[in-house]
Design a protein around this motif. Structure first.
Motif, short mmCIF file in Angstrom:
data_model
loop_
_atom_site.label_atom_id
_atom_site.label_comp_id
_atom_site.label_asym_id
_atom_site.label_seq_id
_atom_site.Cartn_x
_atom_site.Cartn_y
_atom_site.Cartn_z
N UNK A 251 68.53 42.93 39.10
CA UNK A 251 68.20 44.30 39.47
C UNK A 251 66.88 44.41 40.22
N UNK A 252 66.24 43.27 40.52
CA UNK A 252 65.00 43.27 41.28
C UNK A 252 63.74 43.29 40.44
N UNK A 253 63.87 43.44 39.13
CA UNK A 253 62.67 43.47 38.29
C UNK A 253 62.06 42.07 38.18
N UNK A 254 60.79 42.03 37.86
CA UNK A 254 60.09 40.74 37.70
C UNK A 254 59.45 40.62 36.32
N UNK A 255 59.90 41.45 35.38
CA UNK A 255 59.28 41.44 34.04
C UNK A 255 59.38 40.08 33.38
N UNK A 256 60.51 39.39 33.58
CA UNK A 256 60.70 38.09 32.93
C UNK A 256 59.85 36.99 33.56
N UNK A 257 59.25 37.27 34.70
CA UNK A 257 58.48 36.25 35.42
C UNK A 257 57.01 36.66 35.58
N UNK A 258 56.58 37.61 34.74
CA UNK A 258 55.22 38.12 34.85
C UNK A 258 54.54 38.09 33.50
N UNK A 259 53.34 37.54 33.48
CA UNK A 259 52.53 37.52 32.27
C UNK A 259 51.23 38.26 32.54
N UNK A 260 50.83 39.13 31.62
CA UNK A 260 49.61 39.90 31.76
C UNK A 260 48.57 39.38 30.79
N UNK A 261 47.39 39.10 31.31
CA UNK A 261 46.30 38.59 30.48
C UNK A 261 45.30 39.70 30.24
N UNK A 262 44.80 39.76 29.01
CA UNK A 262 43.82 40.78 28.69
C UNK A 262 42.44 40.22 28.91
N UNK A 263 41.83 40.58 30.07
CA UNK A 263 40.50 40.09 30.39
C UNK A 263 40.48 38.67 30.89
N UNK A 264 41.67 38.04 31.03
CA UNK A 264 41.69 36.65 31.45
C UNK A 264 42.13 36.52 32.87
N UNK A 265 42.89 35.45 33.14
CA UNK A 265 43.38 35.24 34.50
C UNK A 265 42.61 34.16 35.20
N UNK A 266 42.96 33.95 36.44
CA UNK A 266 42.30 32.91 37.20
C UNK A 266 42.32 33.23 38.67
N UNK A 267 42.32 32.19 39.49
CA UNK A 267 42.33 32.39 40.93
C UNK A 267 43.68 32.88 41.40
N UNK A 268 43.68 33.44 42.58
CA UNK A 268 44.91 33.98 43.16
C UNK A 268 45.96 32.90 43.33
N UNK A 269 45.53 31.72 43.68
CA UNK A 269 46.48 30.65 43.90
C UNK A 269 47.02 30.61 45.30
N UNK A 270 46.72 31.64 46.09
CA UNK A 270 47.27 31.72 47.43
C UNK A 270 46.69 30.72 48.40
#
Length: 858
Positions: A251-270
């Motif tokens: 259906x076009x959703x990306x919920x299964x492929x997205x993780x949200x970090x609380x205050x975390x994360x890293x570089x864009x990766x691009x």
């Protein structure tokens, strides 16, 4: 049809010129073809064959040029060399031979297929054909670019048959602009609100083509088919693009492929680029399958990001010649001369210091030409342009010549090393003398260059009271630095030979300007020598002059001057049907205060102590200002009398557009900002001037007067202070229902009832049309209706209610509205001197990277 005719013409021309060809018998080894000819095509090594391209080594000795043609299949029949050459000439793909060997990159192949590649060499009047058979490997990465044309890009997506994914495509300049705006690569692949990206399933070839509906052929095409004419791909020659392919649900959703970090994360990766495995095309700049990660979001699905360029336009045979005609301390004069076969050309003069940042936005050197084409200034024919330059900086002019309407044939020329000089001549001295003029609406100066060496000059003139708010709000460390900034932004340049001849004469040149009555103006000049070395002139009493006060009119003998004074209630209905009432006070002058109230004194003293004054200094300053206030009341009361006017204060129909503040309110408000005490007597309001005259029969005639201009539209016939100017500029205009977007200036007749208990400000009738009094706010010289009234006008009825009287006279001081300095930029750009029209040269623009970045964010 035109292309068909052209192709046939080229084909016949080749037949006439050539007429003969020979073929190799699939021998890939170089052969000797005549005494001075060695031709051949080597079979490409395994590391030279990719899924969508292959590189061939050629022996080209003795050939003038060559072309190639790719045919799918291992046993393909040889093509007609004359036809192949004609097609190549039409498409601009004939390769001229410059040595004995060459390498040819053959693109546009597909993975896991067999091909026969034919190379056709032109030797004199003959054609020599060689061929090689190749087998392309399977696709080895998620996204592989198959081919790029000027107006299309074809790529292959290699994923499992049951995998869904979406495609996101944007040009490099927009991508970089959005990146500055906080947009990361995650934002391109995580499904959000609004229109969903085109969605596909399984391995397939996809083509993005200019002018084609973005969702054509996608699984969700039907969801957006009604917008097919609005959402179109844009692909143009030589342009950088960023292509995202990312996994999604059915259906076009990306919920299964997205993780949200609380205050975390890293570089864009691009920017963590991997090897480009599936192709060796030179226009593919970067490729990665590393999923993007932002500060708060991580994408975990399959992902590929490709940075690539569309096919560059074919190179034209002409050029645009650029020649520096003159360099000064501030500018360069450059003449551009295009060849006759150039349709138009585009110029961008770029500061060399900005080039690194500029190239980062357009994808490097490959994106330079298209960016100049899109962002530069367009011209045709011979042009001489003048550029304003920053001293000490070096510039390069980049010129893109365009040879046809679809810009598929272009050239890029450049002129380097453009920079200002340092003049060895002295700066021009100017002598300025104020003129004594009788008109209250005019001031003037005599300007003279004693050494007779003035080549040009700039000027700025404004009321002194308006200069300082501007200068104080600038970031320069010195007054001269801020004045120089104002001159650079607003300065009016004069290079007229007649004016300069007078300035360089013994008599000098007289410049006259419009002015309000009895108001000081400040003139600032900047002189230019022949090399544009400049000098500012602003410091001294001779640069400031005050217009004459209004001359007293013959006094009018009327009882209205006394009987109209008092408290009234104004009733008026707007053009949209809203009726309001508000108190109005008619008086002979501004609000009088004989003794400084103690609470007002203490409030102002405390304010000045907070500003750094001592207690004694603050008290002296408050008493000084209060004496100035009383003197101002006396002066303006007499001025109104000399005008045969009463002043009506009130008309506060709206707390936002027309809040009321009397002169006394402004005096003791610590939030109101003024240059001097005199200014508040012009700013207070809303107020109207009731002028009392005698008609032809000797009867009283009353009108509301407004500012009126002479027929030239620049100079005052009469100046009247605005209705209000302390919070926002409020003016009185004439409103007509048939032309509601027009703003007319007019005086308005006033009807006084026999018992003098009703005063009606009536509309004006002219040529059968009714123009009602209307309130309009003014910003940057442009009015906007706030409360246009109806044909009933504004009706004032005398108030006898003591409570109403108190409300109109004292409650304003008790509940002072939030008064602030004037909103907006009130710098008035000065007008051209009388009887003078400046000559404007063609001005070239220096390309601004900052402006480009701002435009990309719109």
């Amino acid at each position: 049809m035109r292309n068909l005719y052209r192709c046939l013409f080229l084909l016949s021309a080749v037949v006439l010129a050539g007429g003969m060809w020979s073929c190799s018998d699939d021998d890939d080894q170089p052969g000797t073809n005549g005494e001075d000819s060695t031709l051949g095509v080597e079979a490409p090594a395994s590391d030279a064959v990719f899924a969508t391209s292959a590189t061939f080594k050629l022996s080209t000795k003795g050939a003038e040029s060559y072309v190639y043609k790719v045919v799918e299949g291992a046993n393909a029949a040889e093509p007609d060399p004359v036809v192949v050459y004609a097609e190549a000439q039409e498409n601009g793909t004939v390769v001229a031979v410059t040595g004995d060997t060459d390498e040819a990159l053959v693109a546009g192949l597909e993975g896991n297929k067999a091909y026969t590649v034919f190379f056709i060499f032109k030797v004199g009047n003959e054609y020599k054909i060689y061929s090689q058979k190749i087998n392309t490997p399977k696709y080895s990465q998620t996204v592989t670019i198959i081919k790029t044309d000027m107006f299309s890009i074809t790529f292959h997506v290699e994923v499992p048959a049951d995998e869904y994914y979406m495609v996101n495509f944007t040009d490099m300049e927009t991508y970089m602009g959005m990146k500055d705006y906080g947009h990361s690569d995650v934002d391109y692949v995580v499904a959000g609100y609004g229109m969903a990206q085109p969605r596909y399933k399984g391995p397939q070839n996809i083509t993005i083509q200019n002018g084609v509906f973005t969702h054509a052929g996608a699984l969700n095409e039907k969801d957006y088919i009604e917008y097919a004419d609005e959402f179109l791909y844009a692909v143009h020659p030589g342009t950088g693009y960023v292509l995202f392919v990312s996994q999604c649900a059915e259906d076009g959703s990306t919920d299964d492929y997205t993780e949200f970090a609380e205050g975390g994360g890293g570089d864009d990766g691009g920017d963590d680029w991997g090897d480009i495995l599936g192709s060796k095309l030179p226009n593919i700049k970067d490729y990665t399958e590393e999923p993007p990660v932002s500060e708060m979001t991580s994408f975990t699905g399959n992902y590929a990001k490709t940075v690539l360029f569309s096919q560059a336009p074919n190179k034209g045979t002409g050029n645009v010649m650029a020649q520096i005609d003159r360099l000064t301390e501030k500018s360069a004069v450059i003449t551009y001369t295009p060849n006759d076969d150039i349709l138009q050309y585009v110029v961008a003069l770029i500061d060399d210091a900005d080039m690194e940042m500029f190239l980062s936005y357009v994808g490097g050197e490959d994106g330079l030409q298209i960016s100049v084409l899109n962002n530069g200034d367009r011209y045709d024919g011979v042009q001489q342009l003048t550029y304003s330059l920053t001293p000490g900086h070096t510039y390069t002019a980049y010129i893109v010549g365009v040879y046809n309407e679809d810009a598929t044939i272009e050239t890029l020329d450049k002129l380097e090393g453009i920079k200002t000089i340092v003049s060895d001549k002295p700066a021009v001295e100017l002598k300025v003398t104020p003129l004594a003029l009788e008109s209250p609406y005019q001031i003037g100066y005599n300007i003279k260059a004693p050494n007779g060496d003035c080549a040009a000059f700039k000027y700025l003139l404004n009321y002194t009271k308006d200069w300082y708010p501007e200068l104080n709000g600038m970031e320069g460390e010195t007054l001269e630095e801020n004045i120089a900034g104002m001159m650079a932004t607003y300065g009016n340049g004069i290079n007229d030979t007649d004016v300069l001849s007078k300035i360089n004469s013994a008599e000098g040149y007289d410049m006259a300007f419009s002015s309000m009555d009895d108001t000081e103006s400040w003139l600032i000049l900047e002189s230019y020598n022949v090399d544009e070395k400049t000098k500012l002139f602003y410091d001294g009493d001779n640069y400031r002059t005050t217009s004459a006060p209004l001359k007293a009119e013959d006094p009018v003998n009327s009882e209205l001057f006394s009987k109209l004074q008092g408290t009234w209630t104004a009733t008026m209905t707007s053009a949209n049907g809203q009726t309001v009432t508000c108190p109005v006070t008619i008086a002979a002058g501004p609000e009088q205060v004989a003794t400084l109230p103690e609470d007002v004194k203490q409030g102002l003293v405390a304010y000045f102590v907070e500003q750094g004054k001592t207690q004694a200094q603050a008290e002296d300053l408050v008493l000084k200002y209060f004496e100035e206030y009383k003197e101002g009341v006396t002066y303006y009361t007499q001025k109104y009398k000399n005008m045969n006017c009463l002043i009506a204060t009130g008309f506060a129909y709206d707390d936002w557009y027309a809040p009321l503040a009397t002169s006394w309110d402004l005096f003791h408000s610590t939030e109101y900002s003024a240059y001097n005490t005199d200014e508040l007597f012009r700013d207070y309001g809303p107020k109207m001037f009731l002028k009392i005259e005698k008609d032809e029969k000797g009867a009283d005639a009353v009108s509301i007067i407004t500012t009126r201009m002479l027929e030239d539209g620049y100079n005052y016939y009469r100046y009247v202070d605005p209705l209000s100017d302390w919070y926002r500029t409020l003016i009185l205009c004439a409103y007509n229902t048939e032309t509601p977007n027009n703003y007319y200036t007019s005086d308005f007749p006033v009807e006084v009832s026999t018992d003098m208990n009703t005063v009606t400000i009536k509309p004006v009738e002219q040529e059968g049309k009714i123009y009602s009094p209307g309130f309009a706010t003014e910003s940057y010289g442009f009015p906007s209706w706030s409360f246009p009234t109806t044909e009933k006008g504004i009706v004032l009825t005398r108030s006898t209610d003591k409570a109403s009287t108190a409300k109109a006279t004292r409650s304003i001081s008790k509940v002072t509205p939030k008064v602030s300095a004037r909103s907006g930029n009130h710098f008035r750009r000065t007008r051209t001197p009388y009887d003078f029209v400046s000559r404007t040269p063609v001005q070239g623009k220096v390309f601004s990277v900052d402006n480009m970045k701002k435009n990309l964010k719109k």
